[in-house]
Write an enzyme that holds these catalytic residues in place. Structure first.
Site: not given
Length: 633
Positions: A371, A288, A399
């Site tokens: 979640e 990243k 969600r």
């Protein structure tokens, strides 16, 4: 390796020739390394000008080039998960000269959008949807007897969500012709990218190996025990050099891991995999922030950038955000009550739980992008006399709606939800607005729902919800509020009671739910209106509503939530039940998705600012406004 964000546009002669992937495919393969270098340089420049997601895009430059070089996009479908990494994709698919306007009104969206480009095959913004969407496309192509390729690109963080594994299981069952690429940018699954692994990946992804494997299978299936022995031998050999046995068991042919920054290796591997049938899984390892030293060293800090362009400097001290208020409250409350546990679905920094995680590591639970699990985990803790606090963004709580209802509210469990990013969030646009939580929370039995109007009220509401014996939610906006200093003391508010912030004589009462209180008070000065800080959406202060209806000619409700089914609708229900016929105007987010812009402009656009409140009064009480000589300016 770049060490600074360029302030002037870099020289990118090859990239400037690419207005579509067809232009990229016209280049010689030996030119692709230069394309990658120019693309990374341009991304640094454009994101520095516009702000936006940063580190993830730098990490997939080579993959993006390879995908568009090998696959015939947009006829072949590439589905990006989350979309944080899609900036290089946008640059290569005709939006290069618009990238300086990304995340602004009329500019490119922060995430892939089907309305924006045919190359954006699926609209994303939330995590872990790519495999399901790509599988749906693959099955549709199968039914239509089309040979279009389908590729899902998913990050290792997004693979922590159950939805991703549900899709993998189904894809393996269907034996769908699709490719899943796991972008492992945190070394969280494997950090072993060696020559032996590359060698076996080349073998396993080749046509020759695939043909030999299928031929051997046909022969050996005549003798089941022989085929089973051969299958297990192959599986164990792969298991010794690659971490892909789990994916093989789900029905995928696994390849990798390979270096995701070696464009030549990616090209040859993707070319091989493109020819193979069935579900394929390619594991690549990337870094990243690749190519920008500060981002490689601190990928969390450089996940996203603010515009680098010079801005006027203010000497005023920076106000704490609502997230800061929550983070401080969480630590203060944890010091008082050892039963408190903090839960987050991969939002430690965003929810300002860093200090809590350091001071109370045994009571801090980051469940990754999961979640649904976060909410039911809290429910299980509450069953055993713990006091869980779930810190979650409004748009992500959507969600876990079933878990909120079935696992928490139905059992009336003692869970506090600290709901960040409620209302309009600005540049991230419609995928990230918290526009529905008041509507979807207030209809759930046993729930207490609160909306603070300033920072101190937020702290007191968090304490109120924590003290309440049952499920409670405090929803607060992104960024800072009016600048009210949170008191050190914590006092539980009277449950379901609002408060009058301004007494007026103008015949108008404004009922504000949460952050719009500031706009209500501003408009009230011109209207000489009464202003009520309602504080609770559930239970609602029915007594106060009826009192205001009896003493005023016009009620105006204002909330930073969908007008349909929200707090204003709840007020109308109270008035109808009580037989009150007072004129009432409900101001909230209208029935459409709100595109990216600054939050202030979005509030003007949706009609929940001070001017909108004045205009509502003008529409309904022109004689009152005229009699009081109200200009509205």
């Amino acid at each position: 390796m770049f060490t600074e964000i360029p302030s002037t546009r870099p020289d990118t002669p090859l990239l400037d020739q690419i207005d579509s992937p067809a232009d990229l495919r016209a280049l010689d393969e030996n030119q692709l390394n230069q394309v990658c270098e120019e693309l990374r340089h341009f991304l640094l420049y454009s994101t520095g000008q516009s702000g936006g997601h940063f580190g993830a895009g730098l990490g997939v430059v080579e993959l993006t080039v390879a995908l568009h070089y090998i696959f015939n996009t947009p006829d072949d479908r590439v589905v990006w998960d989350v979309g944080h990494q899609a900036y290089p994709h946008k640059i290569l698919t005709g939006r290069r000269e618009e990238m300086h306007r990304i995340r602004t009104a009329g500019g490119p969206a922060a995430f892939p959008s089907r309305e924006e480009s045919s190359y954006d095959t699926f609209g994303v913004g939330h995590s872990s949807t790519s495999i399901s969407a790509a599988l749906g496309m693959a099955l549709a192509f199968r039914q239509q007897q089309k040979d279009n390729q389908c590729v899902a690109v998913i990050g290792d963080g997004a693979m922590t969500a159950g939805m991703a594994f549900e899709a993998l299981c189904h894809a393996g069952h269907e034996k769908a012709d699709m490719l899943v690429i796991l972008n492992d940018n945190d070394m969280s699954i494997s950090n072993n990218v060696g020559a032996l692994n590359k060698y076996f990946t080349r073998i396993w992804s080749s046509k020759t190996y695939s043909a030999m494997r299928e031929g051997s299978k046909k022969v050996l299936e005549i003798i089941p025990s022989a085929w089973e022995f051969a299958r297990k031998t192959e599986e164990h050999m792969k298991g010794m050099v690659a971490p892909g046995v789990m994916f093989e068991e789900l029905g995928f042919n696994y390849y990798g891991p390979i270096d995701g920054h070696d464009v030549g290796e990616l090209i040859s591997t993707l070319e091989n995999l493109k020819q193979l049938p069935g579900p394929r899984f390619l594991h690549i390892v990337t870094r990243k922030g690749k190519g920008f030293k500060p981002a490689e060293e601190d990928p969390i800090k450089y996940h996203a950038l603010k515009p680098i362009a010079p801005a006027a400097q203010s000497s005023a001290p920076k106000k704490p955000t609502y997230s800061n208020v929550f983070g401080d409250w969480l630590c203060d409350m944890a010091a008082r009550d050892e039963r408190l546990n903090g839960i987050t679905p991969a939002m430690r920094e965003g929810s300002d739980m860093v200090r809590f995680s350091e001071e109370y590591p045994d009571r801090y639970h980051d469940v990754a992008i999961a979640e649904q699990h976060a909410v039911t985990l809290a429910a299980g803790m509450a069953c055993e006399n713990m006091k869980p606090v779930v810190a979650i963004y409004s748009t992500f709580l959507q969600r876990a709606y079933d878990q909120l209802i079935h696992d928490v509210a139905l059992q009336n469990l003692d869970v506090l939800f600290a709901i960040d990013r409620a209302g309009l969030v600005g540049e991230d646009g419609p995928t990230h607005h918290g526009a529905y939580d008041l509507s979807y929370l207030r209809c759930i039995p046993n729930m207490v729902v609160m909306a603070p109007s300033d920072e101190n009220e937020c702290r007191q509401m968090l304490y109120t919800g924590y003290c309440y014996d049952g499920p409670a939610a405090v929803r607060y906006p992104r960024g800072s509020g009016t600048g009210a200093v949170p008191a050190d003391d914590m006092t539980a508010l009277p449950l379901g009671k609002g408060i009058i912030r301004r007494e007026g004589q103008g015949g108008v009462a404004i009922l504000a739910f949460g952050a719009p209180l500031a706009a209500a008070l501003q408009a009230a000065e011109s209207l000489d209106a009464t202003v009520a800080d309602m504080r609770f959406v559930k239970p609602l202060d029915t007594q106060l509503i009826q009192q205001l209806a009896d003493s005023h000619d016009l009620l105006i409700t204002v909330e930073e939530n969908a007008a349909m089914g929200g707090a204003g609708s709840a007020v109308l229900e109270v008035l109808a039940a009580a037989g009150k016929t007072v004129t009432t105007e409900v101001l909230g987010i209208e029935d459409r998705f709100i595109e990216q812009d600054s939050p202030a402009k979005q509030r003007v656009e949706t009609g929940i600012d001070a001017t909108a409140i004045l205009n509502a009064a003008r529409r309904h009480l022109p004689e009152v406004i005229k009699a009081r000589n109200i200009s509205g300016s």
